[in-house]
Design a protein around this motif. Structure first.
Motif, PDB file in Angstrom:
ATOM      1  N   GLY A  16       3.835   5.459  14.648  1.00 53.33           N
ATOM      2  CA  GLY A  16       3.278   4.685  13.534  1.00 53.33           C
ATOM      3  C   GLY A  16       3.968   3.341  13.353  1.00 53.33           C
ATOM      4  O   GLY A  16       3.771   2.661  12.350  1.00 53.33           O
ATOM      5  N   GLY A  18       3.513   0.472  14.898  1.00 55.63           N
ATOM      6  CA  GLY A  18       2.604  -0.679  14.933  1.00 55.63           C
ATOM      7  C   GLY A  18       1.990  -0.948  13.561  1.00 55.63           C
ATOM      8  O   GLY A  18       2.010  -2.079  13.071  1.00 55.63           O
ATOM      9  N   THR A  19       1.482   0.109  12.954  1.00 56.81           N
ATOM     10  CA  THR A  19       0.879  -0.036  11.627  1.00 56.81           C
ATOM     11  C   THR A  19       1.910  -0.536  10.624  1.00 56.81           C
ATOM     12  O   THR A  19       1.642  -1.454   9.844  1.00 56.81           O
ATOM     13  N   LEU A  20       3.081   0.056  10.680  1.00 56.15           N
ATOM     14  CA  LEU A  20       4.156  -0.344   9.765  1.00 56.15           C
ATOM     15  C   LEU A  20       4.549  -1.793   9.975  1.00 56.15           C
ATOM     16  O   LEU A  20       4.698  -2.554   9.024  1.00 56.15           O
ATOM     17  N   ARG A  22       2.899  -4.251  11.352  1.00 57.68           N
ATOM     18  CA  ARG A  22       1.834  -5.186  10.968  1.00 57.68           C
ATOM     19  C   ARG A  22       1.805  -5.369   9.454  1.00 57.68           C
ATOM     20  O   ARG A  22       1.710  -6.488   8.952  1.00 57.68           O
ATOM     21  N   ARG A  23       1.950  -4.268   8.733  1.00 56.40           N
ATOM     22  CA  ARG A  23       1.920  -4.362   7.265  1.00 56.40           C
ATOM     23  C   ARG A  23       3.151  -5.076   6.726  1.00 56.40           C
ATOM     24  O   ARG A  23       3.063  -5.840   5.767  1.00 56.40           O
ATOM     25  N   ASP A  34       3.302  -7.331  18.815  1.00 56.16           N
ATOM     26  CA  ASP A  34       3.311  -5.980  19.372  1.00 56.16           C
ATOM     27  C   ASP A  34       3.775  -6.129  20.821  1.00 56.16           C
ATOM     28  O   ASP A  34       2.982  -6.481  21.699  1.00 56.16           O
ATOM     29  N   ARG A 142      -1.323  12.826  15.789  1.00 52.52           N
ATOM     30  CA  ARG A 142      -1.840  11.527  15.338  1.00 52.52           C
ATOM     31  C   ARG A 142      -2.579  10.809  16.472  1.00 52.52           C
ATOM     32  O   ARG A 142      -3.629  10.212  16.258  1.00 52.52           O
ATOM     33  N   GLU A 146      -6.511   9.721  16.593  1.00 52.87           N
ATOM     34  CA  GLU A 146      -6.893   8.338  16.895  1.00 52.87           C
ATOM     35  C   GLU A 146      -7.958   8.311  17.992  1.00 52.87           C
ATOM     36  O   GLU A 146      -8.971   7.625  17.871  1.00 52.87           O
ATOM     37  N   ALA A 194       0.928   7.353   5.710  1.00 49.51           N
ATOM     38  CA  ALA A 194       1.126   5.929   6.047  1.00 49.51           C
ATOM     39  C   ALA A 194       1.668   5.151   4.849  1.00 49.51           C
ATOM     40  O   ALA A 194       2.539   4.285   4.994  1.00 49.51           O
ATOM     41  N   GLU A 195       1.176   5.481   3.673  1.00 48.66           N
ATOM     42  CA  GLU A 195       1.587   4.761   2.454  1.00 48.66           C
ATOM     43  C   GLU A 195       3.060   4.996   2.149  1.00 48.66           C
ATOM     44  O   GLU A 195       3.813   4.055   1.863  1.00 48.66           O
ATOM     45  N   PHE A 198       5.249   3.255   4.697  1.00 48.06           N
ATOM     46  CA  PHE A 198       5.327   1.809   4.455  1.00 48.06           C
ATOM     47  C   PHE A 198       6.269   1.514   3.290  1.00 48.06           C
ATOM     48  O   PHE A 198       7.102   0.605   3.361  1.00 48.06           O
TER      49      PHE A 198
END
Ligand code: DC
Length: 211
Positions: A16, A18-20, A22-23, A34, A142, A146, A194-195, A198
């Motif tokens: 996770g 990448g998502t983190l 980016r945010r 990335d 995960r 995806e 995810a929340e 983050f």
């Protein structure tokens, strides 16, 4: 503290990060890179040329020929691209060819970079480093979700096997192996959504940067 910090986010596949990353970049107004895409694009170039991603000469030549537009290709994800990226990433000449680009990207305006060796090799002096991880079973789950969301049928056992094999290769290689920097904060997201992941990452970065 520098006003334009480099934030290093490392960790194994499908944790996770990448998502983190980016945010975090969006939240802090920093550019995002990335770095896995660089290795993926090199792997693809080697395959395009009909060569073996494990061949050091072919892999280094592809890394030296890499163009920014190669990062925009639509075929940089999926099992073949995963395996080719992990193979070229073990070649020292590939890693040194990609080093200056990564350093230049972060040095200009600060940045969030995610990868495997950002905190250990690319920016060892980064003021904030996170090592994002989760159990192999959860990461495989995960990744499978995806793939399924993209309409791809995948065997869950094969997904977990590929992921473990890639981890093993990334951890065992002699040059810049996957491992947390000594001063990285380890964030285990196995039981976090995810929340929550983050929120924990942002709090850790803010504390490090005194923001
Ligand atoms: O993060 P990713 O799954 O897109 O990375 C693809 C492969 O590239 C991964 O198996 C290891 C390699 N990689 C690396 O060695 N160093 C990085 N900084 C980023 C990725």
């Amino acid at each position: 503290m520098t006003m334009r910090p480099v934030i290093a986010i490392d960790g194994p596949a499908a944790a996770g990060k990448g998502t983190l990353a980016r945010r975090l970049a969006a939240e802090l107004g920093l550019p995002y890179l990335d770095t896995g895409l660089l290795y993926r694009a090199v792997g693809r170039l080697v395959l395009d040329a009909g060569n073996d991603p494990k061949d050091p000469t072919a892999a280094e030549a592809a890394a030296r020929a890499l163009q920014p537009t190669d990062l925009e290709r639509g075929d940089l994800r999926g099992p073949m691209a995963d395996a080719a990226a992990s193979a070229v990433a073990a070649v020292p000449g590939v890693r040194s060819a990609l080093l200056e680009f990564q350093r230049g990207f972060g040095a200009e305006r600060g940045a969030v970079l995610d990868g495997r060796d950002i905190g250990t090799v690319i920016f060892p002096d980064a003021p904030a480093k996170l090592f994002v991880t989760a159990s192999p079973e959860e990461r495989a789950r995960r990744r499978w979700l995806e793939l399924s969301a993209k309409g791809e049928t995948a065997d869950p056992a094969a997904v977990e096997r590929d992921l473990r094999a890639r981890d093993a290769r990334d951890e065992a290689r002699a040059t810049a192996p996957l491992r947390p920097a000594e001063d990285a904060m380890v964030l285990d997201t196995t039981t976090l959504d995810a929340e929550a992941a983050f929120a924990a990452a942002l709090a850790a970065v803010r504390a490090k940067l005194s923001l």
